[in-house]
Design a protein around this motif. Structure first.
Motif, PDB file in Angstrom:
ATOM      1  N   UNK A 144      27.031  31.983  75.305  1.00 61.05           N
ATOM      2  CA  UNK A 144      27.470  32.642  76.540  1.00 61.05           C
ATOM      3  C   UNK A 144      26.526  33.769  76.938  1.00 61.05           C
ATOM      4  N   UNK A 145      25.637  34.192  76.046  1.00 62.38           N
ATOM      5  CA  UNK A 145      24.582  35.118  76.453  1.00 62.38           C
ATOM      6  C   UNK A 145      23.871  34.574  77.687  1.00 62.38           C
ATOM      7  N   UNK A 146      23.647  33.255  77.684  1.00 60.84           N
ATOM      8  CA  UNK A 146      22.752  32.648  78.660  1.00 60.84           C
ATOM      9  C   UNK A 146      23.409  31.626  79.563  1.00 60.84           C
ATOM     10  N   UNK A 147      24.496  30.989  79.119  1.00 53.89           N
ATOM     11  CA  UNK A 147      25.042  29.840  79.830  1.00 53.89           C
ATOM     12  C   UNK A 147      26.535  30.011  80.091  1.00 53.89           C
ATOM     13  N   UNK A 148      26.993  29.473  81.216  1.00 51.85           N
ATOM     14  CA  UNK A 148      28.423  29.416  81.519  1.00 51.85           C
ATOM     15  C   UNK A 148      28.941  28.077  81.007  1.00 51.85           C
ATOM     16  N   UNK A 149      29.881  28.133  80.050  1.00 48.17           N
ATOM     17  CA  UNK A 149      30.347  26.923  79.384  1.00 48.17           C
ATOM     18  C   UNK A 149      31.857  26.995  79.198  1.00 48.17           C
ATOM     19  N   UNK A 150      32.524  25.891  79.480  1.00 45.21           N
ATOM     20  CA  UNK A 150      33.969  25.785  79.306  1.00 45.21           C
ATOM     21  C   UNK A 150      34.271  24.620  78.364  1.00 45.21           C
ATOM     22  N   UNK A 151      35.328  24.773  77.584  1.00 45.20           N
ATOM     23  CA  UNK A 151      35.755  23.723  76.666  1.00 45.20           C
ATOM     24  C   UNK A 151      36.460  22.631  77.473  1.00 45.20           C
ATOM     25  N   UNK A 152      35.905  21.410  77.563  1.00 41.63           N
ATOM     26  CA  UNK A 152      36.521  20.368  78.390  1.00 41.63           C
ATOM     27  C   UNK A 152      37.872  19.893  77.875  1.00 41.63           C
ATOM     28  N   UNK A 153      38.172  20.183  76.615  1.00 42.04           N
ATOM     29  CA  UNK A 153      39.503  19.831  76.108  1.00 42.04           C
ATOM     30  C   UNK A 153      40.546  20.850  76.535  1.00 42.04           C
ATOM     31  N   UNK A 154      40.092  21.971  77.071  1.00 38.05           N
ATOM     32  CA  UNK A 154      40.989  23.063  77.442  1.00 38.05           C
ATOM     33  C   UNK A 154      41.179  23.183  78.954  1.00 38.05           C
TER      34      UNK A 154
END
Length: 380
Positions: free
Chosen positions: A232-242
């Motif tokens: 998350x320092x560098x990228x926007x990421x979401x858990x697809x199971x959530x």
């Protein structure tokens, strides 16, 4: 990245002085990046190591990762990573008061009829206004009730200034630095594959592999996320199971500038952008929309390979700061943003100071002294 204790010890006073200096001059007067051998020699001698001739200058952030203690069920995260010239400072400001989950703008105008705001060309003087008419986002209008409703969609909101020769760099080199920065912003924050947690190969390829404590450490964070190595320092990421996206649009607002470096053969590109992500729970039939607001301030350098040891055309990271509004900062070890939903939160006031994630009037570096605990977002 080494284990705790591998880095030289730094006192709180030295740490505070480092952050003050780095914030004042944008990293240009920061310590030089040593080689691995020089770092080891410096550690054995009990003093900072030097810099090899011809290497780009950078930041040495000193001690290993610090995790600030906080109270309540959420904390505000603060990161200061030993990434050579990469500084990642996170302000996860997220304990959402359910009654303040939405913005307080008049609910019937989502911005689609009024049209997008003109491009941001200077730092705003204040936050977007709030009005006492709370409105809920929906699957059909996921930005309803948010200032982002009038922002541009995705990559259209990332504008590149006109390139001119500067700092011994040609117009073409400056243009390459600007377009590479734009592409990095897109692939790191807007690409659907990145958002669902896939490896952002295209973004990584834009970074200089010679930056030992930059790209390589980010790759380690992607492979083994933790509180000390967080993608998350560098990228926007979401858990697809959530969660899953509520629609196909991410709203974007910010600006990009550039200037010469402190020596010939260097151009610095500064980017300050906010991204608004509407999501719903991943379970079938979910309709409640939550929004996470991520702001990033970054400084990249492009060097002339004829003058400075570098990989031609690749970006060096000099500064990277990140703030996330509506991200459960008790869960900072898996490399995903975790939006909170109003229906799942207790109807009580959140802990910590109130923060408006849409307020772009203050540099994130100026907020670092407030980053020791989670706050409460006033709107998303």
């Amino acid at each position: 990245m080494g284990k705790r204790g591998d880095e030289p010890s730094v006192s709180d006073e030295e740490w505070a002085e480092f952050l003050r200096t780095a914030q004042e001059d944008g990293g240009r007067g920061a310590p030089k990046e040593p080689s691995a051998a020089d770092r080891r020699a410096g550690q054995r001698a009990g003093k900072p190591a030097g810099q090899r001739a011809g290497e780009p200058e950078g930041w040495r952030t000193g001690p290993a990762w610090r995790e600030m203690n906080g109270g309540g069920r959420t904390r505000r995260r603060r990161w200061a990573a030993p990434l050579g010239v990469l500084l990642a400072l996170g302000l996860a400001v997220v304990a959402v008061r359910p009654e303040l989950v939405t913005d307080r703008l008049p609910g019937r105008d989502t911005g689609s009829e009024a049209g997008a705001l003109p491009a941001e060309t200077a730092r705003p003087t204040g936050a977007p206004p709030e009005e006492p008419f709370p409105d809920q986002p929906t699957l059909e209008e996921p930005f309803r009730g948010s200032p982002a409703a009038a922002w541009e969609d995705g990559a259209a909101g990332i504008h590149v200034p006109e390139a001119k020769a500067v700092g011994g760099m040609s117009k073409e080199q400056v243009a390459h630095a600007l377009t590479s920065t734009r592409q990095l912003l897109i692939t790191a924050n807007l690409d659907p594959a990145t958002l669902r947690g896939e490896r952002p190969k295209a973004a990584l390829e834009l970074l200089d592999p010679l930056q030992t404590d930059g790209r390589r450490l980010i790759e380690k964070a992607l492979s083994a996320p933790s509180a000390e190595q967080n993608p998350l320092w560098a990228f926007s990421r979401f858990d697809p199971s959530e969660v899953r996206p509520a629609g196909t649009i991410v709203k974007t607002r910010g600006r990009m500038t550039y200037e010469k470096g402190e020596r010939d053969g260097q151009v610095l590109v500064h980017a300050d952008y906010t991204f608004v992500y509407p999501v719903v729970r991943a379970r079938p039939g979910a309709t409640e929309v939550a929004r996470t607001v991520v702001r990033r301030e970054m400084t990249f350098a492009l060097y002339d390979p004829a003058k400075i040891q570098t990989t031609p055309g690749k970006l060096y990271v000099l500064r990277w700061l990140e703030s996330a509004g509506n991200d459960d900062c008790t869960r900072d070890a898996d490399g995903f943003l975790h939006p909170q939903f109003a229906s799942e939160l207790p109807h009580t006031d959140g802990a910590g100071p109130e923060v408006d994630p849409y307020d772009r009037s203050t540099p994130l570096a100026d907020q670092s002294d407030q980053s020791e605990e989670c706050g409460t977002v006033t709107r998303t």
